[in-house]
Motif scaffolding. Structure first.
Motif, mmCIF file in Angstrom:
data_model
loop_
_atom_site.group_PDB
_atom_site.id
_atom_site.type_symbol
_atom_site.label_atom_id
_atom_site.label_comp_id
_atom_site.label_asym_id
_atom_site.label_seq_id
_atom_site.Cartn_x
_atom_site.Cartn_y
_atom_site.Cartn_z
ATOM 1 N N ASN A 35 8.893 32.678 19.840
ATOM 2 C CA ASN A 35 9.494 31.363 19.603
ATOM 3 C C ASN A 35 9.123 30.464 20.770
ATOM 4 O OD1 ASN A 35 11.706 33.271 18.176
ATOM 5 N ND2 ASN A 35 11.623 31.276 17.213
ATOM 6 N N SER A 64 -0.526 30.306 14.043
ATOM 7 C CA SER A 64 -0.189 30.837 12.723
ATOM 8 C C SER A 64 1.286 31.222 12.692
ATOM 9 C CB SER A 64 -1.069 32.043 12.387
ATOM 10 O OG SER A 64 -0.900 33.074 13.344
ATOM 11 N N PHE A 65 1.805 31.354 11.484
ATOM 12 C CA PHE A 65 3.223 31.634 11.288
ATOM 13 C C PHE A 65 3.369 32.860 10.391
ATOM 14 C CE2 PHE A 65 2.511 27.152 11.953
ATOM 15 C CZ PHE A 65 3.397 26.864 12.979
ATOM 16 N N GLY A 88 -1.646 27.803 8.758
ATOM 17 C CA GLY A 88 -1.500 27.576 10.188
ATOM 18 C C GLY A 88 -2.307 26.343 10.521
ATOM 19 N N SER A 128 5.949 21.517 19.160
ATOM 20 C CA SER A 128 6.460 22.868 18.923
ATOM 21 C C SER A 128 7.977 22.786 18.935
ATOM 22 C CB SER A 128 5.963 23.813 20.027
ATOM 23 O OG SER A 128 6.575 25.081 19.885
ATOM 24 N N ASP A 143 9.883 25.396 17.030
ATOM 25 C CA ASP A 143 10.410 26.624 16.422
ATOM 26 C C ASP A 143 11.106 27.488 17.478
ATOM 27 O OD1 ASP A 143 8.047 27.290 17.716
ATOM 28 O OD2 ASP A 143 7.422 28.725 16.207
ATOM 29 N N SER A 197 13.952 29.367 13.996
ATOM 30 C CA SER A 197 12.932 30.196 13.376
ATOM 31 C C SER A 197 13.168 31.640 13.790
ATOM 32 C CB SER A 197 11.541 29.742 13.834
ATOM 33 O OG SER A 197 10.550 30.636 13.386
ATOM 34 N N HIS A 205 6.044 31.808 16.055
ATOM 35 C CA HIS A 205 4.635 31.602 15.737
ATOM 36 C C HIS A 205 3.767 32.483 16.641
ATOM 37 C CE1 HIS A 205 5.360 28.953 19.193
ATOM 38 N NE2 HIS A 205 4.070 29.127 19.474
#
Length: 106
Positions: free
Chosen positions: A23, A40-41, A47, A58, A60, A65, A69
């Motif tokens: 994260n 990428s996720f 991604g 950013s 996340d 999340s 990522h």
């Protein structure tokens, strides 16, 4: 921005730096000064790639999340992470989920 940090990825062996699955530490701007990154996720297909001179937000962070990522920085990349004051992203509207048309590929 608040407490910006410059990070240099070594170019010793010419291999990219795999940041692994994580994260973001903060909701922040990320500026790629040299090199570039593929992000990428694990919970979504696709991604995006950001070349030198590009930037992204950013956001996340833990709590927004579950898995975060994965970032794969090119060897020799230099980038700046610039957290938003008080961890609050700027007021914005998402107009498209994904990279811009015609964005250069790494």
């Amino acid at each position: 921005m608040d407490n910006a940090l410059m990070i240099v990825i070594p170019n010793d062996d010419g291999k990219p730096n795999d940041g692994g699955l994580h994260n973001g530490a903060h909701a922040q701007w990320v500026f790629a000064l040299t090199g570039g990154v593929n992000v990428s996720f694990p919970q979504a297909s696709g991604g995006f790639s950001i070349p030198a001179g590009g930037l992204f937000i950013s956001a996340d962070v833990q709590g927004t999340s579950a898995l975060g990522h994965r970032s794969l920085w090119a060897a020799g990349s230099i980038f700046i992470q610039a957290p938003f004051p008080d961890g609050v992203p700027i007021n914005h509207t998402v107009v498209f989920e994904g990279g811009c048309e015609g964005s250069p590929k790494m």
